[in-house]
Design a protein around this motif. Structure first.
Motif, mmCIF file in Angstrom:
data_model
loop_
_atom_site.group_PDB
_atom_site.id
_atom_site.type_symbol
_atom_site.label_atom_id
_atom_site.label_comp_id
_atom_site.label_asym_id
_atom_site.label_seq_id
_atom_site.Cartn_x
_atom_site.Cartn_y
_atom_site.Cartn_z
ATOM 1 N N SER A 113 0.787 0.335 0.529
ATOM 2 C CA SER A 113 0.866 -1.119 0.719
ATOM 3 C C SER A 113 0.459 -1.516 2.129
ATOM 4 O O SER A 113 -0.290 -2.481 2.329
ATOM 5 C CB SER A 113 2.294 -1.605 0.435
ATOM 6 O OG SER A 113 2.645 -1.382 -0.909
ATOM 7 N N ILE A 114 0.947 -0.761 3.117
ATOM 8 C CA ILE A 114 0.616 -1.053 4.522
ATOM 9 C C ILE A 114 -0.882 -0.930 4.761
ATOM 10 O O ILE A 114 -1.504 -1.776 5.412
ATOM 11 C CB ILE A 114 1.396 -0.120 5.458
ATOM 12 C CG1 ILE A 114 2.895 -0.449 5.419
ATOM 13 C CG2 ILE A 114 0.882 -0.222 6.897
ATOM 14 C CD1 ILE A 114 3.772 0.557 6.136
ATOM 15 N N ARG A 115 -1.475 0.133 4.214
ATOM 16 C CA ARG A 115 -2.905 0.354 4.422
ATOM 17 C C ARG A 115 -3.738 -0.721 3.712
ATOM 18 O O ARG A 115 -4.745 -1.192 4.252
ATOM 19 C CB ARG A 115 -3.300 1.740 3.912
ATOM 20 C CG ARG A 115 -2.614 2.887 4.643
ATOM 21 C CD ARG A 115 -3.166 3.090 6.038
ATOM 22 N NE ARG A 115 -4.437 3.781 5.988
ATOM 23 C CZ ARG A 115 -5.375 3.685 6.938
ATOM 24 N NH1 ARG A 115 -5.170 2.887 7.974
ATOM 25 N NH2 ARG A 115 -6.496 4.361 6.854
ATOM 26 N N LYS A 116 -3.305 -1.097 2.517
ATOM 27 C CA LYS A 116 -4.050 -2.128 1.794
ATOM 28 C C LYS A 116 -3.959 -3.478 2.492
ATOM 29 O O LYS A 116 -4.919 -4.253 2.497
ATOM 30 C CB LYS A 116 -3.535 -2.236 0.357
ATOM 31 C CG LYS A 116 -4.027 -1.127 -0.558
ATOM 32 C CD LYS A 116 -3.824 -1.483 -2.022
ATOM 33 C CE LYS A 116 -4.522 -0.490 -2.927
ATOM 34 N NZ LYS A 116 -4.490 -0.887 -4.337
ATOM 35 N N ASP A 117 -2.796 -3.766 3.088
ATOM 36 C CA ASP A 117 -2.635 -5.018 3.839
ATOM 37 C C ASP A 117 -3.592 -5.088 5.023
ATOM 38 O O ASP A 117 -3.958 -6.175 5.475
ATOM 39 C CB ASP A 117 -1.193 -5.159 4.331
ATOM 40 C CG ASP A 117 -0.225 -5.470 3.191
ATOM 41 O OD1 ASP A 117 -0.706 -5.880 2.113
ATOM 42 O OD2 ASP A 117 0.991 -5.299 3.380
ATOM 43 N N LYS A 118 -3.994 -3.922 5.517
ATOM 44 C CA LYS A 118 -4.932 -3.871 6.642
ATOM 45 C C LYS A 118 -6.388 -3.904 6.181
ATOM 46 O O LYS A 118 -7.300 -3.793 6.997
ATOM 47 C CB LYS A 118 -4.680 -2.604 7.469
ATOM 48 C CG LYS A 118 -3.345 -2.593 8.195
ATOM 49 C CD LYS A 118 -3.177 -1.320 9.016
ATOM 50 C CE LYS A 118 -1.845 -1.322 9.764
ATOM 51 N NZ LYS A 118 -1.643 -0.087 10.564
ATOM 52 N N GLY A 119 -6.576 -3.991 4.864
ATOM 53 C CA GLY A 119 -7.935 -4.071 4.338
ATOM 54 C C GLY A 119 -8.614 -2.736 4.128
ATOM 55 O O GLY A 119 -9.837 -2.674 3.949
ATOM 56 N N THR A 158 -10.452 5.457 1.016
ATOM 57 C CA THR A 158 -9.913 5.956 2.288
ATOM 58 C C THR A 158 -8.444 6.313 2.154
ATOM 59 O O THR A 158 -7.984 7.337 2.682
ATOM 60 C CB THR A 158 -10.101 4.899 3.389
ATOM 61 O OG1 THR A 158 -11.500 4.614 3.543
ATOM 62 C CG2 THR A 158 -9.557 5.395 4.720
ATOM 63 N N ILE A 159 -7.695 5.484 1.444
ATOM 64 C CA ILE A 159 -6.261 5.758 1.247
ATOM 65 C C ILE A 159 -6.074 7.049 0.458
ATOM 66 O O ILE A 159 -5.190 7.853 0.759
ATOM 67 C CB ILE A 159 -5.579 4.581 0.533
ATOM 68 C CG1 ILE A 159 -5.675 3.302 1.375
ATOM 69 C CG2 ILE A 159 -4.114 4.898 0.238
ATOM 70 C CD1 ILE A 159 -5.178 2.051 0.679
ATOM 71 N N ARG A 160 -6.897 7.262 -0.543
ATOM 72 C CA ARG A 160 -6.824 8.503 -1.326
ATOM 73 C C ARG A 160 -7.044 9.712 -0.433
ATOM 74 O O ARG A 160 -6.387 10.748 -0.591
ATOM 75 C CB ARG A 160 -7.862 8.484 -2.452
ATOM 76 C CG ARG A 160 -7.533 7.523 -3.594
ATOM 77 C CD ARG A 160 -8.649 7.513 -4.611
ATOM 78 N NE ARG A 160 -8.694 8.758 -5.362
ATOM 79 C CZ ARG A 160 -8.250 8.899 -6.599
ATOM 80 N NH1 ARG A 160 -7.693 7.868 -7.240
ATOM 81 N NH2 ARG A 160 -8.333 10.049 -7.222
ATOM 82 N N ARG A 161 -7.956 9.599 0.510
ATOM 83 C CA ARG A 161 -8.226 10.723 1.420
ATOM 84 C C ARG A 161 -7.053 10.961 2.362
ATOM 85 O O ARG A 161 -6.732 12.098 2.697
ATOM 86 C CB ARG A 161 -9.507 10.451 2.207
ATOM 87 C CG ARG A 161 -10.761 10.524 1.348
ATOM 88 C CD ARG A 161 -11.985 10.066 2.094
ATOM 89 N NE ARG A 161 -13.173 10.098 1.247
ATOM 90 C CZ ARG A 161 -14.325 9.509 1.529
ATOM 91 N NH1 ARG A 161 -14.441 8.829 2.663
ATOM 92 N NH2 ARG A 161 -15.347 9.593 0.706
ATOM 93 N N ASP A 162 -6.434 9.875 2.817
ATOM 94 C CA ASP A 162 -5.238 10.020 3.659
ATOM 95 C C ASP A 162 -4.138 10.771 2.901
ATOM 96 O O ASP A 162 -3.482 11.664 3.450
ATOM 97 C CB ASP A 162 -4.710 8.643 4.083
ATOM 98 C CG ASP A 162 -5.592 7.966 5.116
ATOM 99 O OD1 ASP A 162 -6.344 8.667 5.806
ATOM 100 O OD2 ASP A 162 -5.518 6.729 5.224
ATOM 101 N N ILE A 163 -3.947 10.395 1.642
ATOM 102 C CA ILE A 163 -2.908 11.018 0.827
ATOM 103 C C ILE A 163 -3.252 12.480 0.532
ATOM 104 O O ILE A 163 -2.388 13.357 0.558
ATOM 105 C CB ILE A 163 -2.705 10.229 -0.482
ATOM 106 C CG1 ILE A 163 -2.115 8.845 -0.168
ATOM 107 C CG2 ILE A 163 -1.801 10.986 -1.447
ATOM 108 C CD1 ILE A 163 -2.016 7.924 -1.367
ATOM 109 N N ALA A 164 -4.519 12.743 0.267
ATOM 110 C CA ALA A 164 -4.944 14.124 0.012
ATOM 111 C C ALA A 164 -4.701 15.006 1.235
ATOM 112 O O ALA A 164 -4.289 16.168 1.111
ATOM 113 C CB ALA A 164 -6.420 14.148 -0.373
#
Length: 297
Positions: free
Chosen positions: A70-76, A81-87
């Protein structure tokens, strides 16, 4: 009668809790990853440590992961990219398990269905766009651009290319270190051979084992700033250096090149990775259309 005294059981000390920050620090000290991957991981790590600077490993659960998304999506930030952070975090947890710092990997329980995977990027240059980019590039950047579209090599493979890996007699480059850890040989075109020969014989070239080197002989690590400036001068938008690799592949297919052989040149693990360029070849479709028209007529 004397009462029997029982010794109290010794206190069991609680296992130490490790923070996410110190876990990531140890990961970078001990993990064996390539330079390019390490740079990417550093970026992923920063996203986690700045979002949760005091988080412990045993606190990472679905709710924490959902908050991060949610935080990352709020930043656009894009889903990819979020998937890579989680991976990346999943990789860190896997190592933490091997150290005995944690028992389970919370990433395995996370459903990524709500994070859309972007379609494979296939942005490539037309011949006219390439001519504009070449004209706008600096003299240092020009041969890098040419070899990128003539060989399909990745940026790290290209900038890290050594003279002893080039065999002009056999007209090929032998890449020992690649992204997939599988050595491969890259055939050279006439243009590529002329470009390499010119670089090696260039007056004032310093003694260096690298084809692309600085005045002191050390290798060029990054060309991002100069490449971006060249794209701006050439009025080429939404284009990255890696897209020159897509350009090589696209031109190959449009010229009738075989997809299987393309996958070998590019060093793809599967033919499916090269199949993304298949839609660019339409000659066989036009030929089939002519046959259908003839039969129908």
């Amino acid at each position: 009668m004397q009462k029997r005294r029982f010794k109290s059981a010794p206190r069991v000390s609680k296992a130490r809790r490790y923070t996410l920050v110190e876990t990531i620090d140890r990961f970078f000290r001990e993990a064996t990853v390539k330079k390019g991957t390490r740079r990417t991981y550093r970026s992923n790590a920063k996203n986690w440590t700045t979002t949760f600077p005091r988080l412990h490993l045993d606190e990472v659960d679905r709710s924490i992961l959902a908050r991060f998304v949610s935080i990352r999506k709020d930043k656009g930030v894009t889903d990819t990219t979020i998937r890579r952070d989680i991976a990346f975090l999943g990789t860190v947890f896997s190592m933490a398990i091997s150290w005995g710092w944690i028992d389970a990997n919370p990433i395995t329980a996370l459903s990524k269905k709500f994070l859309k995977e972007s379609p494979p990027r296939t942005r490539f240059l037309t011949r006219r766009e390439f001519d504009r980019l070449y004209a706008a590039a600096s003299e240092t950047l020009k041969p890098q651009i040419v070899l990128a579209v003539e060989t399909g090599m990745r940026k790290e493979e290209l900038l890290g290319l050594t003279i002893d890996a080039i065999d002009l007699r056999r007209r090929e480059i032998h890449l020992q270190e690649t992204k997939t850890n599988s050595p491969r040989r890259v055939p050279l075109s006439d243009v590529a051979i002329a470009t390499i020969s010119d670089l090696i014989a260039r007056p004032g070239r310093p003694p260096s084992r690298f084809l692309f080197c600085k005045p002191d002989g050390t290798r060029i690590l990054c060309n991002k700033k100069g490449f971006r400036a060249a794209c701006d001068r050439a009025a080429i938008v939404d284009f990255r250096f890696h897209d020159l690799r897509h350009t090589f592949a696209s031109w190959w297919v449009q010229s009738g090149g075989d997809l299987y052989k393309l996958s070998r040149v590019l060093g793809h693990r599967t033919l499916q990775m090269s199949a993304r360029y298949g839609h660019l070849r339409t000659d066989d479709l036009h030929e089939e259309m002519r046959k259908v028209e003839t039969r129908r007529g």
